[in-house]
Write an enzyme that holds these catalytic residues in place. Structure first.
Site, PDB file in Angstrom:
ATOM      1  N   CYS A 141    -123.913  56.411  49.679  1.00 32.02           N
ATOM      2  CA  CYS A 141    -124.450  55.734  47.943  1.00 32.02           C
ATOM      3  C   CYS A 141    -125.671  55.339  48.095  1.00 32.02           C
ATOM      4  O   CYS A 141    -126.361  55.282  49.369  1.00 32.02           O
ATOM      5  CB  CYS A 141    -123.193  54.649  47.871  1.00 32.02           C
ATOM      6  SG  CYS A 141    -122.965  54.299  46.245  1.00 32.02           S
ATOM      7  N   CYS A 144    -128.474  59.730  43.571  1.00 34.48           N
ATOM      8  CA  CYS A 144    -127.460  60.201  44.621  1.00 34.48           C
ATOM      9  C   CYS A 144    -128.154  60.605  45.855  1.00 34.48           C
ATOM     10  O   CYS A 144    -129.117  61.412  45.638  1.00 34.48           O
ATOM     11  CB  CYS A 144    -126.360  60.931  44.384  1.00 34.48           C
ATOM     12  SG  CYS A 144    -125.207  60.417  43.483  1.00 34.48           S
ATOM     13  N   CYS A 197    -121.950  57.719  44.551  1.00 37.84           N
ATOM     14  CA  CYS A 197    -122.599  56.960  43.542  1.00 37.84           C
ATOM     15  C   CYS A 197    -122.265  57.582  42.064  1.00 37.84           C
ATOM     16  O   CYS A 197    -121.654  58.589  42.262  1.00 37.84           O
ATOM     17  CB  CYS A 197    -124.041  57.355  43.774  1.00 37.84           C
ATOM     18  SG  CYS A 197    -124.582  58.759  44.250  1.00 37.84           S
TER      19      CYS A 197
END
Length: 180
Positions: A14, A98, A90
């Site tokens: 993430c 991302c 994400c």
């Protein structure tokens, strides 16, 4: 070619590595029942897990002793464990950046809205963290129930991509298991 191993390494990526990827790591290490070893990292780590993340995980009896916000660079070096799977969590719907993974593991995007970005009172914010956890847990349960050893690479990739499209509804697990 099918994948067969005793333990599969899974990295959840993430941006900030303070909520979703840390939740996913804890869930996978719990639900993976020894078949999976999970890690988490971020492209721009926040320096520490969000307090609501730690509180939620602890209330749900997850081990948080090793939870920390870290850069994905830790997993790109020669001494890092080889990853079999890398999942980005994400939220591209929020135009979130991302991270990309340059190695050759199986990859998929399992986007989840960022609970850290939710505005409102404490109850609203905590609800967002619970919802992110629910979605991640549902997807991880689907994943851990896949017959990884009997799927060819293309079939497995299709399943991984499909998991990222599930809304985290419990019936998503039933439909996935029925398709196995």
């Amino acid at each position: 070619m099918t994948m067969t191993k005793d333990v599969y390494n899974v990295l959840f990526l993430c941006t900030g590595n303070s909520a979703r990827s840390i939740m996913a790591e804890a869930i996978m290490n719990s639900e993976g029942k020894g078949r999976f070893k999970a890690y988490s990292a971020g492209s721009k780590p926040q320096g520490a897990p969000h307090p609501y993340t730690l509180d939620l995980l602890q209330r749900l009896k997850h081990d948080t002793s090793g939870a920390r916000s870290k850069s994905w660079d830790e997993f790109a070096g020669p001494d890092a464990p080889h990853m079999d799977f890398v999942f980005t969590v994400c939220d591209d719907a929020a135009a979130e950046e991302c991270p990309l993974w340059p190695e050759q593991p199986m990859t998929a995007h399992w986007g989840v809205p960022d609970p850290v970005r939710v505005e409102g009172n404490e109850a609203v914010k905590r609800l967002a963290f619970s919802e992110a956890y629910r979605i991640l847990r549902s997807r991880i349960l689907i994943f851990t129930n896949l017959p990884i050893g009997s799927l060819d690479r293309m079939g497995l990739q299709r399943r991984l991509d499909d998991i990222g499209k599930t809304a985290g509804d419990p019936t998503d697990i039933e439909h996935s298991e029925g398709a196995i």
